[in-house]
Motif scaffolding. Sequence first.
Motif, mmCIF file in Angstrom:
data_model
loop_
_atom_site.group_PDB
_atom_site.id
_atom_site.type_symbol
_atom_site.label_atom_id
_atom_site.label_comp_id
_atom_site.label_asym_id
_atom_site.label_seq_id
_atom_site.Cartn_x
_atom_site.Cartn_y
_atom_site.Cartn_z
ATOM 1 N N GLY A 1 0.819 -1.217 0.000
ATOM 2 C CA GLY A 1 0.000 0.000 0.000
ATOM 3 C C GLY A 1 0.844 1.255 0.000
ATOM 4 O O GLY A 1 2.061 1.212 0.198
ATOM 5 N N SER A 2 0.183 2.377 -0.241
ATOM 6 C CA SER A 2 0.857 3.680 -0.199
ATOM 7 C C SER A 2 0.169 4.532 0.872
ATOM 8 O O SER A 2 0.579 4.506 2.024
ATOM 9 N N LEU A 3 -0.922 5.178 0.512
ATOM 10 C CA LEU A 3 -1.633 6.016 1.500
ATOM 11 C C LEU A 3 -2.295 5.184 2.599
ATOM 12 O O LEU A 3 -2.700 5.719 3.623
ATOM 13 N N THR A 4 -2.420 3.880 2.370
ATOM 14 C CA THR A 4 -3.042 3.015 3.392
ATOM 15 C C THR A 4 -2.048 2.014 3.985
ATOM 16 O O THR A 4 -2.448 1.065 4.670
ATOM 17 N N ALA B 1 -9.675 2.041 5.669
ATOM 18 C CA ALA B 1 -10.484 3.251 5.468
ATOM 19 C C ALA B 1 -9.963 4.405 6.323
ATOM 20 O O ALA B 1 -9.869 5.545 5.848
ATOM 21 N N ASP B 2 -9.596 4.130 7.563
ATOM 22 C CA ASP B 2 -9.096 5.202 8.458
ATOM 23 C C ASP B 2 -7.820 5.812 7.892
ATOM 24 O O ASP B 2 -7.658 7.028 7.856
ATOM 25 N N ILE C 1 -10.254 2.480 -2.950
ATOM 26 C CA ILE C 1 -11.298 3.347 -3.526
ATOM 27 C C ILE C 1 -11.895 2.556 -4.687
ATOM 28 O O ILE C 1 -11.439 2.640 -5.821
ATOM 29 N N GLN C 2 -12.895 1.763 -4.361
ATOM 30 C CA GLN C 2 -13.354 0.756 -5.317
ATOM 31 C C GLN C 2 -14.502 1.210 -6.210
ATOM 32 O O GLN C 2 -14.782 0.602 -7.228
ATOM 33 N N SER C 3 -15.195 2.281 -5.834
ATOM 34 C CA SER C 3 -16.386 2.645 -6.598
ATOM 35 C C SER C 3 -16.569 4.154 -6.610
ATOM 36 O O SER C 3 -15.952 4.867 -5.802
#
Length: 396
Positions: A126-129, A178-179, A214-216
């Motif tokens: 991951g990057s931002l997560t 998500a956080d 960010i799936q949708s």
Amino acid sequence: MSEKLAALSKEFGKGRVEAAIERVAALPVEVPSWGFGRGGTRFATYVSGKEPSTPKEKIAAAGRFHELTGKGRTVALHFPWDGSTKRNVRALRQYLANAGVKAGSVNANLFTPRDRGPLGADLRFGSLTHPHASVRQAAVRHNLDCLEYMHILDSKTLVLWLPDGTNSPGQMSLYDQADRLEASLKNTYRALRKREKLLIEYKLFEPAMYATAIQSYGRSLELCRMLGEQAQVLVDLGHHAPTVNVEQIVAQLLRQEKLGGFHFNDRACADDDLASGSLHPHQLFRIFCNLIEGELHGYTPVPELALMIDQSHCIKDPLEEMIESLQNIETAYVKALLVDHEALKKAQDRCDPTKADSILRSAFLADVRPVLAEARWAQGLPEDPLAAARRKRAGL
Ligand code: RM4
Ligand code: MN
Ligand code: MN
């Protein structure tokens, strides 16, 4: 007026045809630096040696595209593909000026492993997560570097597409994912200047196969709402499940003033990045019909959206495939401009879907090449840009 244009005017009205000529000439379409190089398949990249490979060569090709088509006044850039230092970026500014074009959106790249630093092979988690704060911070730092590049290039748009996601249910808590995502995005958004925009893409899967962060469009919309006015959703046409009605997403985003723009491309299977309109010209037409109807409702006018091409050219000549894509986009736009929206609305309100669909069908079936030729002629551009590109290449 040519006979063919006169025939179109007779069928669709002179005013509508004249407006279409003017509007297609004025439509801004952005092209990507990466689309002028050779795209790769999952298995190999088949480089012929003739395609541009350096940022300088790609931007020069974008300049040729602009000369031939009048479009591509702005070129989308991707970092670190197009450079990794401010010095590189200042050089880009010069290449752009030499090519007679300007910088468009700046695309942050959070998926290519860097040779040094925390954004190496660890990016696979991951990057931002990413579970480690140090990697998340470095990823945000890259976004902030991209904002600084925007200042150097006088670009106003940062595009974020996140490769983040997981491949198995145990890999990461979906709550933590998500956080972390929201915190990292807030840290990026906070650094935007007043008139700058952040466009957030979504994508169903790939590279992650189990749970994409960010799936949708719904998730992207929610994040944009959370961030604020300067954040909007970017719809990449290759990023949906096969049966999804993309024009409905377009209408829903536009109504909420949250449609930032598009990455145009066509797909058969997954995120194929094939030439726009080469497989689904009717989908492109439906999208433009909905954008134009949106204008009639008072939502963002089409030319104010970020209309960008995002493709990968694995087989054809990249410059030629870009011209082909542009022609398909322009064709769909002109057809949508020929639709008689008043008559369509009347038919809809009379509960006459047969009539309503026949209105759409006649616009879609119209041969609008004379409109495009007229628009090009009026701008002093070659009427057939593909043929002109070939003549130029052959030195004729
Ligand atoms: C992603 C997404 C991004 C693009 C990369 C190369 O699937 O479409 O917009 O920058 O691919
Ligand atoms: Mn994209
Ligand atoms: Mn994509």
